[in-house]
Write a protein that holds these residues in place. Structure first.
Motif, short mmCIF file in Angstrom:
data_model
loop_
_atom_site.label_atom_id
_atom_site.label_comp_id
_atom_site.label_asym_id
_atom_site.label_seq_id
_atom_site.Cartn_x
_atom_site.Cartn_y
_atom_site.Cartn_z
N GLU A 282 0.87 -0.79 -0.25
CA GLU A 282 -0.26 0.23 -0.13
C GLU A 282 0.99 1.11 0.08
O GLU A 282 0.47 2.33 0.18
CB GLU A 282 -0.72 -0.07 1.25
CG GLU A 282 -2.05 -0.98 1.13
CD GLU A 282 -2.87 -0.51 1.94
OE1 GLU A 282 -3.07 0.39 3.02
OE2 GLU A 282 -4.50 -1.65 2.01
N GLN A 283 2.03 1.18 -0.71
CA GLN A 283 3.30 2.36 -0.26
C GLN A 283 3.09 2.44 -1.87
O GLN A 283 4.20 2.03 -2.78
CB GLN A 283 4.12 2.04 0.60
CG GLN A 283 4.23 1.77 2.17
CD GLN A 283 4.06 2.69 2.88
OE1 GLN A 283 3.50 3.99 2.29
NE2 GLN A 283 2.58 2.10 3.68
N ARG A 284 3.14 3.88 -2.26
CA ARG A 284 3.70 4.14 -4.00
C ARG A 284 4.79 3.74 -3.27
O ARG A 284 6.29 4.68 -2.26
CB ARG A 284 2.92 5.82 -3.42
CG ARG A 284 3.05 6.42 -5.32
CD ARG A 284 2.31 7.55 -5.69
NE ARG A 284 2.85 8.37 -6.74
CZ ARG A 284 1.96 9.17 -7.14
NH1 ARG A 284 1.84 9.99 -6.38
NH2 ARG A 284 3.05 9.42 -8.35
N MET A 285 5.25 4.14 -4.83
CA MET A 285 7.06 3.63 -5.05
C MET A 285 7.37 4.81 -6.10
O MET A 285 6.36 5.30 -7.26
CB MET A 285 7.38 2.17 -5.38
CG MET A 285 6.86 1.16 -4.41
SD MET A 285 7.86 1.50 -2.43
CE MET A 285 9.58 0.38 -3.40
N LEU A 286 8.66 4.61 -6.34
CA LEU A 286 8.94 5.35 -7.86
C LEU A 286 10.50 4.69 -7.80
O LEU A 286 11.20 3.74 -7.88
CB LEU A 286 9.95 6.95 -7.05
CG LEU A 286 8.91 7.68 -6.58
CD1 LEU A 286 9.62 8.96 -6.11
CD2 LEU A 286 8.07 8.36 -7.39
N LEU A 287 11.11 4.47 -9.55
CA LEU A 287 11.83 3.73 -10.67
C LEU A 287 12.79 5.18 -10.85
O LEU A 287 12.04 6.09 -11.54
CB LEU A 287 11.06 3.45 -11.89
CG LEU A 287 10.49 2.07 -11.99
CD1 LEU A 287 10.05 1.49 -13.27
CD2 LEU A 287 11.90 1.90 -11.59
N ILE A 288 13.70 5.07 -9.83
CA ILE A 288 14.27 6.88 -10.25
C ILE A 288 15.96 5.33 -11.52
O ILE A 288 17.02 4.59 -10.60
CB ILE A 288 15.04 7.09 -8.89
CG1 ILE A 288 13.29 7.58 -8.78
CG2 ILE A 288 16.20 8.03 -9.45
CD1 ILE A 288 13.55 8.50 -7.18
N HIS A 289 16.72 6.43 -11.61
CA HIS A 289 17.75 5.94 -12.72
C HIS A 289 18.59 6.36 -11.53
O HIS A 289 18.80 6.86 -10.92
CB HIS A 289 18.03 7.04 -13.50
CG HIS A 289 17.18 7.38 -14.31
ND1 HIS A 289 17.01 6.23 -15.61
CD2 HIS A 289 15.98 7.99 -15.15
CE1 HIS A 289 16.17 6.31 -16.60
NE2 HIS A 289 15.75 7.39 -16.35
N ALA A 290 19.76 4.69 -12.02
CA ALA A 290 20.43 4.99 -10.51
C ALA A 290 22.01 6.39 -10.90
O ALA A 290 22.64 6.61 -9.82
CB ALA A 290 21.53 3.59 -10.74
N THR A 291 22.02 6.78 -12.35
CA THR A 291 22.81 7.59 -12.67
C THR A 291 22.47 9.18 -11.67
O THR A 291 23.20 9.83 -11.64
CB THR A 291 23.02 7.42 -13.96
OG1 THR A 291 21.63 7.53 -14.29
CG2 THR A 291 23.60 6.65 -14.84
N GLY B 184 17.28 -6.54 -3.31
CA GLY B 184 17.58 -7.47 -4.14
C GLY B 184 16.40 -7.36 -5.61
O GLY B 184 16.79 -6.82 -6.29
N ILE B 185 15.23 -7.18 -4.98
CA ILE B 185 13.94 -6.84 -5.69
C ILE B 185 14.37 -5.30 -5.88
O ILE B 185 13.09 -4.79 -7.37
CB ILE B 185 12.86 -6.87 -5.05
CG1 ILE B 185 12.47 -8.21 -4.70
CG2 ILE B 185 11.45 -6.68 -5.78
CD1 ILE B 185 11.58 -9.43 -4.18
N ARG B 186 14.65 -4.39 -5.42
CA ARG B 186 14.54 -2.76 -5.06
C ARG B 186 15.54 -2.52 -6.58
O ARG B 186 16.24 -1.40 -7.61
CB ARG B 186 14.62 -1.93 -4.13
CG ARG B 186 13.78 -2.11 -3.69
CD ARG B 186 13.76 -1.49 -1.63
NE ARG B 186 12.72 -1.29 -1.58
CZ ARG B 186 12.37 -0.01 -1.55
NH1 ARG B 186 12.34 0.75 -2.23
NH2 ARG B 186 10.92 0.15 -0.59
N GLY B 187 16.40 -3.39 -6.72
CA GLY B 187 17.49 -3.68 -8.02
C GLY B 187 19.15 -2.88 -6.69
O GLY B 187 19.79 -2.09 -8.04
N MET B 188 18.76 -3.01 -5.56
CA MET B 188 20.30 -2.16 -5.29
C MET B 188 21.52 -2.50 -4.69
O MET B 188 22.59 -1.54 -5.06
CB MET B 188 19.35 -1.62 -3.56
CG MET B 188 18.30 -0.28 -3.80
SD MET B 188 17.77 0.47 -2.69
CE MET B 188 16.80 -1.25 -1.18
N VAL B 189 21.28 -4.23 -4.69
CA VAL B 189 21.70 -4.96 -4.72
C VAL B 189 21.57 -6.56 -4.34
O VAL B 189 20.61 -6.54 -3.43
CB VAL B 189 22.73 -4.54 -3.20
CG1 VAL B 189 22.23 -4.87 -1.97
CG2 VAL B 189 23.81 -5.18 -3.08
#
Length: 565
Positions: A32-41, A99-104
């Motif tokens: 139920e939390q709003r998320m964002l997709l942000i470029h790693a750069t 990992g799902i967040r694409g961080m590490v």
């Protein structure tokens, strides 16, 4: 105590299933939390600007706290997604969400945790750290570990689960030339340099100073403001919208005079709150304020209740007593639902307004009275005059200074302030600590039309606090039990699959629609259930409105709902 070998790590499918993309509305949801997709750069450019602007140490503190709060949020979601498994196994959702967040990519190498005693020791290897990559792109080789956001995330996530402060240190980092990053985590007091590393989890004193200066500036601005900026905060009401400020301005102007005020608005908009605000802002503030709901008093008793009664005036009048107006002498009387006054009471009220005097029921003596009259109604008084239920001369006397209080759906920017106000009130009442409402719940509150206005919002907040555990956010289902999340519009309840497809494909002709419905697997009960659900959703859960949509009486719909349960 559990160790790495004894833990059964669940698959990550339930976490991934919680991610929903709503491109039509421009939103991404995780639970139920709003998320964002942000470029790693872009995150790399932000790091660079923070370091160049604030310096390394303050940038490190900022990013670690950013990650810390993110980890706390994900830990809360993990407990909601996996409520039926052991807390120790649920804890392992943290590495998965990293990992799902694409961080590490996180690989546990050692883990000891006992949530009852608070013992914790964790060692993890990190592969493909986005933070190490972007730092190298901007600054090249680093002399110290630089995965600050990831460290904060791990600390926040683990601290939530363990119920105590757990701090991680990065002992190897790709940016320093290591093959991969590694971290070690344990309770804060077990680190020799506890004070040094714990300060990175605390707010920056410079930021606190800036907030303090801003607060002082606001106070100074308020103290020197001119009279054109009415101090709407004198009222015991919450809001900042233009509609709210306009009402407060009118009330403020009226408070400096003796004029009779008529408050208009739907039920639940807070008419009595504004009436009390008018009294408090006037020169009668230290005198009585008497509120009367005229609809709650039987018509044959209302005159005696308002204007008093003499002993023997009627059977049961065993002693003389003063009425509400005499109790309010020198102060303010608030007459809610004034349209419910009997004809005799209307005539007596008109005399009070015009002559400033009254007679008790059964009395021959006239009494002088000095009362500020504020009236309110949610009905159209002009229509009541046309129907003969209300005196025209009294209406004109009351309508000198009408104030329309807008419904909540016309001042939705005030909803977040009202939510916080009621959260504070009912947290204290129920001795709970609630972290607020989820993003999805907040969106649902803003999308709802609020037929019961502020009173309905208050009731929903109270229910939400009752249904929510300590240290959690209120979810949308605690406000709206019938809510169905389709990943798009908030609160939309869709029909069952077969019916939805048939309705979409069918022509406008009723016969064509019925022909498509009456297939071999048709069920009249399922059709009835789907229509009732859809009507309830359209009516925002209001059974009476849903009954009107379906062409039924409320008891008939209630019977069908009970039968279909």
């Amino acid at each position: 105590m559990r160790d790495l070998e004894s833990l059964k790590i669940p698959e990550a499918g339930d976490l991934i299933a919680g991610i929903r993309f709503d491109g039509e509305q421009g939103k991404i949801w995780f639970n139920e939390q709003r998320m964002l997709l942000i470029h790693a750069t872009v995150m790399g450019l932000l790091r660079k600007e923070l370091i160049e602007t604030l310096g390394v140490q303050r940038a490190k503190r900022f990013l670690m706290r950013f990650g810390y709060h993110s980890g706390m949020k994900d830990a809360e979601i993990a407990r909601k997604v996996r409520p039926h498994i052991a807390r120790e196994e649920c804890f392992m959702a943290g590495p998965q969400m990293h990992g799902i967040r694409g961080m590490v990519k996180v690989v546990p190498t050692r883990l000891e945790l006992d949530m009852d005693s608070g013992h914790f020791l964790g060692e993890f290897d990190w592969f493909n750290s986005y933070e190490a990559d972007v730092h190298q792109n901007e600054f090249g080789h680093a002399d110290e570990p630089i995965c600050w956001t990831l460290l904060g995330y791990a600390s926040g996530y683990t601290s939530y689960f363990m119920g105590r402060t757990i701090i991680y240190k990065e002992v190897r980092c790709v940016a320093m030339g290591d093959a991969h990053c590694s971290i070690v985590g344990k309770p804060a007091q077990e680190w020799e340099d506890q004070a040094e590393i714990e300060k990175f989890m605390l707010p920056d004193p410079v930021a606190e100073e800036l907030f303090a200066l801003r607060s002082e500036l606001v106070k100074l601005r308020d103290s020197v403001g001119d009279e054109s900026e009415d101090d709407y905060r004198v009222f015991n009401s919450i809001g900042q919208s233009a509609a709210f400020r306009q009402v407060c301005k009118l009330i403020q102007r009226a408070s400096h005079s003796r004029v009779t005020v008529l408050l208009l608005g739907e039920t639940g908009v807070g008419k009595e709150v504004f009436a009390r605000g008018l009294h408090v802002a006037s020169d009668r503030a230290d005198q009585p304020f008497v509120a009367v709901n005229c609809a709650c008093i039987p018509p044959d008793l209302i005159e005696a209740e308002l204007f008093g009664v003499e002993k023997g005036a009627y059977t049961g009048a065993t002693q003389s007593r003063e009425g509400k107006f005499e109790r309010a002498d020198g102060g303010t009387i608030f007459l809610d639902e004034v349209v419910e006054l009997s004809s005799r009471a209307q005539a007596s009220l008109l005399r009070v307004l015009q002559e400033g005097e009254l007679e008790r029921v059964g009395d021959v003596r006239t009494r002088r009275i000095d009362v500020r009259v504020v009236t309110a109604t949610n009905e159209d008084l002009q229509q009541a005059v046309r129907e003969g239920r209300f005196r025209a001369d009294l209406f004109y006397r009351l309508n000198i200074f009408p104030v329309h209080i807008p419904p909540l759906r016309e001042r939705k920017e005030d909803i977040p302030l009202l939510v916080q106000h009621f959260l504070n009130r009912y947290q204290a009442m129920y001795n709970k600590r609630i972290l607020g409402v989820t993003d999805k719940a907040r969106e649902a509150l803003l999308a709802y039309e609020w037929p019961g206005n502020i009173r309905e919002l208050e009731n929903l907040i109270e229910r939400g606090i009752i249904l929510t555990d300590n240290n959690n956010e209120i979810e949308v289902c605690s406000f709206f039990p019938a809510f169905k999340d389709n990943g798009s519009a908030v609160g939309r309840v869709r029909l069952d699959g077969s019916l939805r497809e048939t309705a979409a494909e069918a022509d406008d002709e009723p016969d064509d629609w019925c022909t498509r419905l009456l297939t071999e697997d048709f069920s009249l009960e399922n059709l009835e259930q789907s229509l009732i659900r859809h009507a309830l959703n359209t009516a925002e859960g209001n059974v009476s409105r849903a009954a009107r949509i379906l062409g039924l009486t409320r008891p008939a719909l209630a019977y069908r709902m009970k039968k279909l349960e």
